[in-house]
Design a protein around this motif. Structure first.
Motif, PDB file in Angstrom:
ATOM      1  N   VAL A 176       0.801  -1.209   0.045  1.00  0.00           N
ATOM      2  CA  VAL A 176       0.055   0.095  -0.016  1.00  0.00           C
ATOM      3  C   VAL A 176       0.880   1.299  -0.042  1.00  0.00           C
ATOM      4  O   VAL A 176       2.084   1.092   0.242  1.00  0.00           O
ATOM      5  N   THR A 177       0.308   2.675  -0.175  1.00  0.00           N
ATOM      6  CA  THR A 177       0.978   3.582  -0.086  1.00  0.00           C
ATOM      7  C   THR A 177       0.575   4.270   1.032  1.00  0.00           C
ATOM      8  O   THR A 177      -0.654   4.974   1.304  1.00  0.00           O
ATOM      9  N   SER A 202       0.870   7.563   2.028  1.00  0.00           N
ATOM     10  CA  SER A 202       0.265   8.767   1.959  1.00  0.00           C
ATOM     11  C   SER A 202      -1.308   8.709   1.413  1.00  0.00           C
ATOM     12  O   SER A 202      -2.027   9.663   1.609  1.00  0.00           O
ATOM     13  N   LYS A 203      -1.644   7.444   0.599  1.00  0.00           N
ATOM     14  CA  LYS A 203      -3.030   7.525   0.487  1.00  0.00           C
ATOM     15  C   LYS A 203      -3.974   7.139   1.869  1.00  0.00           C
ATOM     16  O   LYS A 203      -5.089   7.053   1.636  1.00  0.00           O
ATOM     17  N   LEU A 204      -3.171   6.506   2.795  1.00  0.00           N
ATOM     18  CA  LEU A 204      -4.011   5.769   3.789  1.00  0.00           C
ATOM     19  C   LEU A 204      -3.986   6.543   5.039  1.00  0.00           C
ATOM     20  O   LEU A 204      -4.786   6.413   5.955  1.00  0.00           O
ATOM     21  N   ARG A 205      -3.244   7.342   5.449  1.00  0.00           N
ATOM     22  CA  ARG A 205      -2.855   8.217   6.508  1.00  0.00           C
ATOM     23  C   ARG A 205      -4.044   9.091   6.684  1.00  0.00           C
ATOM     24  O   ARG A 205      -4.707   9.593   5.767  1.00  0.00           O
ATOM     25  N   THR A 217      -6.857   8.436   8.236  1.00  0.00           N
ATOM     26  CA  THR A 217      -8.262   8.032   8.165  1.00  0.00           C
ATOM     27  C   THR A 217      -8.130   6.651   8.959  1.00  0.00           C
ATOM     28  O   THR A 217      -7.170   5.616   8.605  1.00  0.00           O
ATOM     29  N   THR A 233       0.752   5.583   9.301  1.00  0.00           N
ATOM     30  CA  THR A 233       1.388   6.897   9.292  1.00  0.00           C
ATOM     31  C   THR A 233       3.214   6.226   8.793  1.00  0.00           C
ATOM     32  O   THR A 233       3.467   5.113   8.550  1.00  0.00           O
ATOM     33  N   ASN A 234       3.771   7.221   8.732  1.00  0.00           N
ATOM     34  CA  ASN A 234       5.371   7.237   8.121  1.00  0.00           C
ATOM     35  C   ASN A 234       6.015   6.411   9.051  1.00  0.00           C
ATOM     36  O   ASN A 234       5.891   6.496  10.498  1.00  0.00           O
ATOM     37  N   ASP A 280      -1.040  12.559  12.604  1.00  0.00           N
ATOM     38  CA  ASP A 280      -1.438  11.397  12.765  1.00  0.00           C
ATOM     39  C   ASP A 280      -1.633  10.665  14.164  1.00  0.00           C
ATOM     40  O   ASP A 280      -2.490   9.865  14.431  1.00  0.00           O
TER      41      ASP A 280
END
Ligand code: URA
Ligand code: SF4
Length: 203
Positions: A149-150, A152-155, A157, A170-171, A195
């Motif tokens: 997964v990416t 930036s698309k999931l953080r 939420t 998160t990162n 986050d």
């Protein structure tokens, strides 16, 4: 129970911690010093999942004791999340590296290694029963979601997992350490803290 890898024989975190030292589910045990299992209260509300032990963790036998751990500790403290509510572990329990002279250079675990080691992460989740899980970086997210997964698309939420826990992505703190410019670092640090603020609100 060293060597025991039948889930039925592992009834506690202490059992799992002993058994993981005998794990041969993937080749990473061959060169690492030891397996590094998670640490924290038995029934912590939050579980942080990193990638794998780094050089210092491999030697110490404890997760997140090196530079990335300091970034994580500072953020957790700054946001006022009590350490007694936090269990810290990794997606992969053995350090994967390439020797370069006297140094050991971190290498990312591959999909097969992540999947093999999910056995141990699943045990930890089942025993700790956290309310919230935080995936630190792409490897942890891949382990917990079963696909790559990416971030930036999931953080930002919450994601409902099948077992009823809430996942935040998160990162990885090491990512923050690698950003060379001061402004970029400050920007990413703020996003990381934002986050984690969501995490605090969810527990
Ligand atoms: N990075 C991780 O992902 N985990 C650790 O335990 C240390 C560094
Ligand atoms: Fe077992 Fe995980 Fe170590 Fe692979 S990395 S040998 S699956 S504990």
């Amino acid at each position: 129970v060293e060597g025991a890898e039948d889930v039925g024989e592992i009834a506690s975190l202490a059992d799992a911690r002993a058994a993981v030292q005998g794990c041969r589910r993937c080749p990473l045990y061959e060169h690492a010093t030891q397996a590094v299992f998670g640490e924290g209260p038995e029934h912590a509300e939050v579980m942080f999942v990193g990638e794998q032990p780094g050089d210092q963790e491999d030697l110490a036998g404890k997760p997140f004791v090196g530079p990335a751990g300091q970034v994580l500790d500072r953020a957790v403290e700054k946001l006022g999340i009590d350490r007694s509510r936090v269990y810290v572990t990794n997606a992969v329990k053995h350090f994967k590296f390439e020797p370069r002279g006297k140094r050991r250079i971190h290498q990312r675990p591959d999909g097969g290694e992540i999947q093999a080691c999910k056995f141990w992460l699943n045990l930890e989740i089942g025993l700790v029963k956290p309310k919230v899980i935080v995936a630190l970086g792409a490897t942890a997210a891949q382990s917990l979601l079963g696909k790559s997964v990416t971030i930036s698309k999931l953080r930002g939420t919450p994601i409902a997992l099948a077992d009823g826990t809430t996942l935040f992505v998160t990162n990885h703190p090491s990512y923050l350490l690698r950003i060379p410019d001061v402004e970029g670092k400050a920007r990413e640090q703020a996003k990381f803290e934002a986050d984690l603020l969501l995490v605090r609100e969810a527990i």
